[in-house]
Design a protein around this motif. Structure first.
Motif, PDB file in Angstrom:
ATOM      1  N   THR A   1       0.836  -1.201   0.000  1.00  0.00           N
ATOM      2  CA  THR A   1       0.000   0.000   0.000  1.00  0.00           C
ATOM      3  C   THR A   1       0.872   1.253   0.000  1.00  0.00           C
ATOM      4  O   THR A   1       0.615   2.206  -0.736  1.00  0.00           O
ATOM      5  CB  THR A   1      -0.919   0.015   1.231  1.00  0.00           C
ATOM      6  N   LEU A   2       1.920   1.257   0.815  1.00  0.00           N
ATOM      7  CA  LEU A   2       2.814   2.408   0.883  1.00  0.00           C
ATOM      8  C   LEU A   2       3.528   2.629  -0.445  1.00  0.00           C
ATOM      9  O   LEU A   2       3.671   3.769  -0.901  1.00  0.00           O
ATOM     10  CB  LEU A   2       3.840   2.201   1.999  1.00  0.00           C
ATOM     11  N   VAL A   3       3.970   1.557  -1.078  1.00  0.00           N
ATOM     12  CA  VAL A   3       4.637   1.679  -2.383  1.00  0.00           C
ATOM     13  C   VAL A   3       3.673   2.249  -3.414  1.00  0.00           C
ATOM     14  O   VAL A   3       4.039   3.135  -4.210  1.00  0.00           O
ATOM     15  CB  VAL A   3       5.180   0.308  -2.840  1.00  0.00           C
ATOM     16  N   MET A   4       2.436   1.764  -3.415  1.00  0.00           N
ATOM     17  CA  MET A   4       1.441   2.252  -4.372  1.00  0.00           C
ATOM     18  C   MET A   4       1.165   3.737  -4.160  1.00  0.00           C
ATOM     19  O   MET A   4       1.098   4.521  -5.118  1.00  0.00           O
ATOM     20  CB  MET A   4       0.144   1.452  -4.212  1.00  0.00           C
ATOM     21  N   VAL A   5       1.025   4.135  -2.902  1.00  0.00           N
ATOM     22  CA  VAL A   5       0.774   5.538  -2.581  1.00  0.00           C
ATOM     23  C   VAL A   5       1.961   6.405  -3.004  1.00  0.00           C
ATOM     24  O   VAL A   5       1.791   7.493  -3.570  1.00  0.00           O
ATOM     25  CB  VAL A   5       0.485   5.697  -1.077  1.00  0.00           C
ATOM     26  N   ALA A   6       3.178   5.938  -2.729  1.00  0.00           N
ATOM     27  CA  ALA A   6       4.380   6.695  -3.085  1.00  0.00           C
ATOM     28  C   ALA A   6       4.475   6.877  -4.603  1.00  0.00           C
ATOM     29  O   ALA A   6       4.833   7.958  -5.085  1.00  0.00           O
ATOM     30  CB  ALA A   6       5.621   5.994  -2.553  1.00  0.00           C
ATOM     31  N   LEU A   7       4.152   5.837  -5.350  1.00  0.00           N
ATOM     32  CA  LEU A   7       4.192   5.934  -6.808  1.00  0.00           C
ATOM     33  C   LEU A   7       3.154   6.934  -7.327  1.00  0.00           C
ATOM     34  O   LEU A   7       3.426   7.696  -8.264  1.00  0.00           O
ATOM     35  CB  LEU A   7       3.949   4.558  -7.429  1.00  0.00           C
ATOM     36  N   MET A   8       1.975   6.937  -6.725  1.00  0.00           N
ATOM     37  CA  MET A   8       0.929   7.867  -7.148  1.00  0.00           C
ATOM     38  C   MET A   8       1.323   9.309  -6.861  1.00  0.00           C
ATOM     39  O   MET A   8       1.115  10.205  -7.691  1.00  0.00           O
ATOM     40  CB  MET A   8      -0.388   7.519  -6.446  1.00  0.00           C
ATOM     41  N   VAL A   9       1.906   9.554  -5.684  1.00  0.00           N
ATOM     42  CA  VAL A   9       2.352  10.898  -5.335  1.00  0.00           C
ATOM     43  C   VAL A   9       3.466  11.350  -6.274  1.00  0.00           C
ATOM     44  O   VAL A   9       3.482  12.490  -6.751  1.00  0.00           O
ATOM     45  CB  VAL A   9       2.821  10.951  -3.864  1.00  0.00           C
TER      46      VAL A   9
ATOM     47  N   GLU B   1      -6.013  -0.315   4.987  1.00  0.00           N
ATOM     48  CA  GLU B   1      -6.718  -1.116   3.987  1.00  0.00           C
ATOM     49  C   GLU B   1      -6.577  -0.468   2.604  1.00  0.00           C
ATOM     50  O   GLU B   1      -7.061   0.650   2.375  1.00  0.00           O
ATOM     51  CB  GLU B   1      -8.188  -1.227   4.370  1.00  0.00           C
ATOM     52  N   PRO B   2      -5.890  -1.117   1.668  1.00  0.00           N
ATOM     53  CA  PRO B   2      -5.597  -0.479   0.374  1.00  0.00           C
ATOM     54  C   PRO B   2      -6.836  -0.104  -0.423  1.00  0.00           C
ATOM     55  O   PRO B   2      -6.813   0.847  -1.200  1.00  0.00           O
ATOM     56  CB  PRO B   2      -4.751  -1.531  -0.352  1.00  0.00           C
ATOM     57  N   ARG B   3      -7.928  -0.830  -0.236  1.00  0.00           N
ATOM     58  CA  ARG B   3      -9.149  -0.510  -0.992  1.00  0.00           C
ATOM     59  C   ARG B   3      -9.615   0.911  -0.683  1.00  0.00           C
ATOM     60  O   ARG B   3     -10.202   1.587  -1.543  1.00  0.00           O
ATOM     61  CB  ARG B   3     -10.245  -1.520  -0.655  1.00  0.00           C
ATOM     62  N   TYR B   4      -9.370   1.382   0.523  1.00  0.00           N
ATOM     63  CA  TYR B   4      -9.767   2.733   0.908  1.00  0.00           C
ATOM     64  C   TYR B   4      -8.624   3.726   0.727  1.00  0.00           C
ATOM     65  O   TYR B   4      -8.815   4.815   0.184  1.00  0.00           O
ATOM     66  CB  TYR B   4     -10.242   2.744   2.365  1.00  0.00           C
ATOM     67  N   ALA B   5      -7.425   3.367   1.187  1.00  0.00           N
ATOM     68  CA  ALA B   5      -6.294   4.295   1.136  1.00  0.00           C
ATOM     69  C   ALA B   5      -5.927   4.668  -0.296  1.00  0.00           C
ATOM     70  O   ALA B   5      -5.784   5.855  -0.630  1.00  0.00           O
ATOM     71  CB  ALA B   5      -5.091   3.684   1.853  1.00  0.00           C
ATOM     72  N   VAL B   6      -5.789   3.678  -1.150  1.00  0.00           N
ATOM     73  CA  VAL B   6      -5.385   3.941  -2.535  1.00  0.00           C
ATOM     74  C   VAL B   6      -6.498   4.665  -3.295  1.00  0.00           C
ATOM     75  O   VAL B   6      -6.237   5.588  -4.075  1.00  0.00           O
ATOM     76  CB  VAL B   6      -5.012   2.627  -3.244  1.00  0.00           C
TER      77      VAL B   6
ATOM     78  N   LEU C   1      -8.818   6.701  -2.087  1.00  0.00           N
ATOM     79  CA  LEU C   1      -8.871   8.092  -1.648  1.00  0.00           C
ATOM     80  C   LEU C   1      -7.744   8.912  -2.262  1.00  0.00           C
ATOM     81  O   LEU C   1      -7.939  10.051  -2.678  1.00  0.00           O
ATOM     82  CB  LEU C   1      -8.794   8.162  -0.121  1.00  0.00           C
ATOM     83  N   MET C   2      -6.550   8.327  -2.317  1.00  0.00           N
ATOM     84  CA  MET C   2      -5.419   9.016  -2.918  1.00  0.00           C
ATOM     85  C   MET C   2      -5.707   9.387  -4.363  1.00  0.00           C
ATOM     86  O   MET C   2      -5.454  10.510  -4.798  1.00  0.00           O
ATOM     87  CB  MET C   2      -4.175   8.123  -2.854  1.00  0.00           C
ATOM     88  N   GLY C   3      -6.245   8.443  -5.115  1.00  0.00           N
ATOM     89  CA  GLY C   3      -6.495   8.688  -6.523  1.00  0.00           C
ATOM     90  C   GLY C   3      -7.522   9.777  -6.766  1.00  0.00           C
ATOM     91  O   GLY C   3      -7.436  10.510  -7.757  1.00  0.00           O
ATOM     92  N   ILE C   4      -8.480   9.920  -5.854  1.00  0.00           N
ATOM     93  CA  ILE C   4      -9.542  10.897  -6.050  1.00  0.00           C
ATOM     94  C   ILE C   4      -9.080  12.311  -5.724  1.00  0.00           C
ATOM     95  O   ILE C   4      -9.401  13.268  -6.435  1.00  0.00           O
ATOM     96  CB  ILE C   4     -10.769  10.519  -5.202  1.00  0.00           C
ATOM     97  N   VAL C   5      -8.315  12.476  -4.647  1.00  0.00           N
ATOM     98  CA  VAL C   5      -7.966  13.826  -4.195  1.00  0.00           C
ATOM     99  C   VAL C   5      -6.685  14.361  -4.815  1.00  0.00           C
ATOM    100  O   VAL C   5      -6.364  15.539  -4.652  1.00  0.00           O
ATOM    101  CB  VAL C   5      -7.840  13.870  -2.652  1.00  0.00           C
ATOM    102  N   LEU C   6      -5.930  13.545  -5.548  1.00  0.00           N
ATOM    103  CA  LEU C   6      -4.665  14.008  -6.120  1.00  0.00           C
ATOM    104  C   LEU C   6      -4.859  15.181  -7.070  1.00  0.00           C
ATOM    105  O   LEU C   6      -4.078  16.137  -7.058  1.00  0.00           O
ATOM    106  CB  LEU C   6      -3.965  12.852  -6.854  1.00  0.00           C
ATOM    107  N   ASN C   7      -5.871  15.130  -7.899  1.00  0.00           N
ATOM    108  CA  ASN C   7      -6.059  16.173  -8.909  1.00  0.00           C
ATOM    109  C   ASN C   7      -6.344  17.525  -8.285  1.00  0.00           C
ATOM    110  O   ASN C   7      -5.982  18.566  -8.844  1.00  0.00           O
ATOM    111  CB  ASN C   7      -7.201  15.792  -9.847  1.00  0.00           C
ATOM    112  N   SER C   8      -6.972  17.548  -7.105  1.00  0.00           N
ATOM    113  CA  SER C   8      -7.311  18.813  -6.460  1.00  0.00           C
ATOM    114  C   SER C   8      -6.064  19.596  -6.084  1.00  0.00           C
ATOM    115  O   SER C   8      -6.036  20.825  -6.165  1.00  0.00           O
ATOM    116  CB  SER C   8      -8.168  18.551  -5.213  1.00  0.00           C
ATOM    117  N   ALA C   9      -5.016  18.882  -5.653  1.00  0.00           N
ATOM    118  CA  ALA C   9      -3.784  19.561  -5.260  1.00  0.00           C
ATOM    119  C   ALA C   9      -3.016  20.077  -6.468  1.00  0.00           C
ATOM    120  O   ALA C   9      -2.361  21.117  -6.399  1.00  0.00           O
ATOM    121  CB  ALA C   9      -2.915  18.616  -4.442  1.00  0.00           C
ATOM    122  N   SER C  10      -3.074  19.366  -7.573  1.00  0.00           N
ATOM    123  CA  SER C  10      -2.260  19.729  -8.738  1.00  0.00           C
ATOM    124  C   SER C  10      -2.748  20.990  -9.432  1.00  0.00           C
ATOM    125  O   SER C  10      -1.956  21.727 -10.024  1.00  0.00           O
ATOM    126  CB  SER C  10      -2.227  18.565  -9.738  1.00  0.00           C
TER     127      SER C  10
END
Length: 234
Positions: free
Chosen positions: A68-76, A127-132, A134-143
């Motif tokens: 999960t951490l690796v997936m989040v790091a790659l998305m960021v 739990e990756p189903r929630y963490a990943v 959520l990351m994918g949805i809110v990333l665009n708002s910051a960019s």
């Protein structure tokens, strides 16, 4: 949940209707000369999403904090790079990438951790189903805000340097630019929140309804996600 599964034929038929009948024919008839772009975008989207789907299936089944951490790091990292590449002004020393990585990491992690630990509270919390998701949805708002900030720095360079030369601090010189960037990041999500439920059904809610979730539960998740996006944008 009574989910209607889609096979390859269903997806191909939808792509054919959208690309050939809608975009390609309209482009040719009206002389728009944009029929190739939708074809390329659709092909790229299909490949990207299929690859992501395979990776997410593995991550979800593993349910490991390391994966999960690796997936989040790659998305960021991908989001920070996208912001740096998309912005025309280039700061010295990979400044776009460094600023993008710091801001995206802090804002996204704060938003996702807040949602996971206070509202959703999955077991386990990573739990990756929630963490990943959520990351994918809110990333665009910051960019969005960052992209506006980088453009404003280049366009307003003379004014910023003049204020610094007159003794203003870096915070004072950039104050108006920061406020403008925050407004730029917040306007799309504010408009989306205003129209939600009256004019449109947001994408996340629609996807959950198609997957068979109870409408009220889908609404609760959509409210949480829109609030999280607004928090990230600011």
């Amino acid at each position: 949940m009574n989910t209607v599964p889609l096979d390859a034929v269903d997806v191909a038929l939808a792509a054919l209707l959208v690309l050939v009948l809608a975009n390609a024919i309209a482009s040719l008839v009206l002389g728009l000369r944009v029929h190739r772009q939708p074809l390329w975008a659709a092909a790229r989207m299909t490949v990207q999403l299929l690859l992501v789907g395979l990776v997410l299936r593995f991550v979800f089944e593993a349910a490991s904090p390391a994966f999960t951490l690796v997936m989040v790091a790659l998305m960021v990292a991908a989001a920070a790079r996208e912001v740096a590449v998309r912005s025309t002004p280039r700061l010295h020393g990979a400044g776009n990438l460094r600023i993008g990585a710091i801001v995206v990491s802090l804002s996204i992690m704060a938003t996702v951790m807040l949602a996971l630990l206070t509202a959703i509270r999955p077991q386990p919390w990573y739990e990756p189903r929630y963490a990943v998701s959520l990351m994918g949805i809110v990333l665009n708002s910051a960019s969005l805000g960052l992209d506006s900030f980088f453009g404003g720095v280049r366009a307003g360079r003379p004014a910023i340097e003049a204020q610094l030369a007159l003794g203003a601090s870096i915070h004072q010189a950039l104050a108006e630019l920061v406020r403008g960037s925050i407004r730029c990041g917040m306007i799309p999500i504010v408009n989306q929140m205003t129209a939600a439920g009256v004019i449109t059904l947001p994408g996340t809610m629609t996807g959950q309804l198609l997957a068979g979730m109870d409408p009220l539960e889908a609404v609760k998740y959509q409210i949480l996600l829109l609030d999280s996006q607004a928090f990230t944008a600011s």
